[in-house]
Design an enzyme around this catalytic site. Sequence first.
Site, short mmCIF file in Angstrom:
data_model
loop_
_atom_site.label_atom_id
_atom_site.label_comp_id
_atom_site.label_asym_id
_atom_site.label_seq_id
_atom_site.Cartn_x
_atom_site.Cartn_y
_atom_site.Cartn_z
N GLU A 98 0.81 -1.21 0.00
CA GLU A 98 0.00 0.00 0.00
C GLU A 98 0.85 1.27 0.00
O GLU A 98 1.99 1.28 0.47
CB GLU A 98 -0.97 0.01 1.18
CG GLU A 98 -0.31 0.05 2.53
CD GLU A 98 -1.35 0.05 3.66
OE1 GLU A 98 -1.89 -1.02 3.96
OE2 GLU A 98 -1.61 1.13 4.22
N CYS A 111 3.46 8.61 0.38
CA CYS A 111 4.08 7.73 1.38
C CYS A 111 4.19 6.34 0.77
O CYS A 111 3.19 5.76 0.37
CB CYS A 111 3.21 7.71 2.64
SG CYS A 111 3.74 6.49 3.86
N CYS A 118 7.00 -6.78 7.24
CA CYS A 118 8.12 -6.21 8.00
C CYS A 118 8.49 -7.19 9.09
O CYS A 118 7.63 -7.90 9.61
CB CYS A 118 7.68 -4.88 8.62
SG CYS A 118 8.99 -4.04 9.53
N CYS A 125 2.15 -1.84 15.55
CA CYS A 125 2.14 -1.64 14.10
C CYS A 125 1.51 -2.82 13.37
O CYS A 125 1.87 -3.98 13.60
CB CYS A 125 3.57 -1.42 13.62
SG CYS A 125 3.69 -1.19 11.84
N1 SAH Z 1 9.93 0.96 9.71
C1 SAH Z 1 10.00 2.38 9.66
C2 SAH Z 1 9.01 3.03 8.74
C3 SAH Z 1 7.61 2.53 8.69
S1 SAH Z 1 6.50 2.92 9.98
C4 SAH Z 1 9.94 2.96 11.05
O1 SAH Z 1 9.81 2.20 12.00
O2 SAH Z 1 10.09 4.16 11.20
C5 SAH Z 1 6.25 4.67 9.90
C6 SAH Z 1 5.94 5.28 11.25
O3 SAH Z 1 4.61 4.93 11.68
C7 SAH Z 1 6.87 4.81 12.35
O4 SAH Z 1 7.21 5.89 13.17
C8 SAH Z 1 6.01 3.81 13.08
O5 SAH Z 1 6.49 3.55 14.36
C9 SAH Z 1 4.66 4.47 13.02
N2 SAH Z 1 3.51 3.62 13.27
C10 SAH Z 1 3.33 2.32 12.94
N3 SAH Z 1 2.14 1.87 13.37
C11 SAH Z 1 1.55 2.91 13.99
C12 SAH Z 1 0.31 3.08 14.66
N4 SAH Z 1 -0.55 2.07 14.78
N5 SAH Z 1 0.03 4.29 15.17
C13 SAH Z 1 0.90 5.32 15.05
N6 SAH Z 1 2.08 5.22 14.44
C14 SAH Z 1 2.41 4.03 13.93
#
Ligand code: SAH
Length: 355
Positions: A98, A111, A118, A125
């Site tokens: 996505e 994005c 992952c 997440c």
């Molecule tokens: N793996 C990378 C990029 C992908 S996630 C990372 O960890 O930064 C992008 C951002 O969204 C990250 O800061 C992640 O921690 C956050 N994120 C993931 N799931 C989330 C959720 N349910 N609520 C808020 N932020 C979330």
Amino acid sequence: MTEQTEKKTDIKSMNIEELQGVMKSLGEPAFKVKQLFDWMHEKRVRSYDEMTNLSKALRDKLKAEYPYVSLEAVEVQTSRLDGTKKFLFRLGDGNVIESVWMQYHHGNSVCISSQVGCRMGCRFCASTIGGLLRPLSASEMLEQIYEIRRITGERVSNIVVMGTGEPLDNYENLVRFLRIISDEKGMHISQRNITVSTCGIVPKIYELAREKFQITLALSLHAPNDEKRRALMPIAHKYSMEEVLNACSHYFDETGRRISFEYALVGGENDSEEDARELCERIRKLNCHVNLIPVNPIKERNYVKSDKKVIVNFKNKLEKYGINVTIRREMGSDIDGACGQLRKSYLSDHEADTD
Ligand code: SAH
């Protein structure tokens, strides 16, 4: 035993030198490289057949040996609240990923995902729940942007690598992608308008600093200390917060780019006054910006958003310490909230079909 290196055939992921090798091996003149690069990355056509200044014979040879990666949009959802669009793309091998398109006053932002699934395992997440299936190629990262540009008809000025996947766990393809997307002969997105978000794979942050890109590094911190960080993010068992923050400080020293910390506020977990105070103490000396994100609850876990008042207090506390902070606007909250959720809901619908 001699090491066999597999012949690279993914033409859209290739840099100029590699394309020169391809043309040479096909007995073609060097100027064809520029034309091919232009068709792929500036005009962004969907097939070799559209490359009208390349001979039919050359197009046929390319077609036979070098698959042309394109994505197929299988679902597009548009938010009625703010126009945000979420795209679900099918890859050549049937996997789905996505991407999101967002409109801001300073321009349109895309994005993208960097992996299918992952393996980092962050507790809140959705992208990590089925584990890692495979990394994305540079071409598959590029194509998310090219397709969105094509479908929306709108300019793209900013890119965030914040979708599914850990970009620094797919380092080589990420770097390839960054070079091509910012190439002045391609889409030419300014590196200053590109953000790469990582959970904090320390050695890779040092490696990225050496590339001397002008991109912004976003670091998913989410906690004020090691103990709380470990409860949310398995990667924190591998690298301490001190190591991560030192790497960030090094990144700033090498590139002059201010670090952007991501902090998902999870009700009762990391959002107390004491958490804010401790966070300030840890990061105040760094040249940074903090993005507070109200956590987007996913149904697989029982984390909850912090109260509005708590979020504002947290922000105020950081500001009192002179730290730059913004509360992330929630975009497209009516269309499958957090990253990874659209793909997950698509997969579970389709798994249900085959039961
Ligand atoms: N793996 C990378 C990029 C992908 S996630 C990372 O960890 O930064 C992008 C951002 O969204 C990250 O800061 C992640 O921690 C956050 N994120 C993931 N799931 C989330 C959720 N349910 N609520 C808020 N932020 C979330």
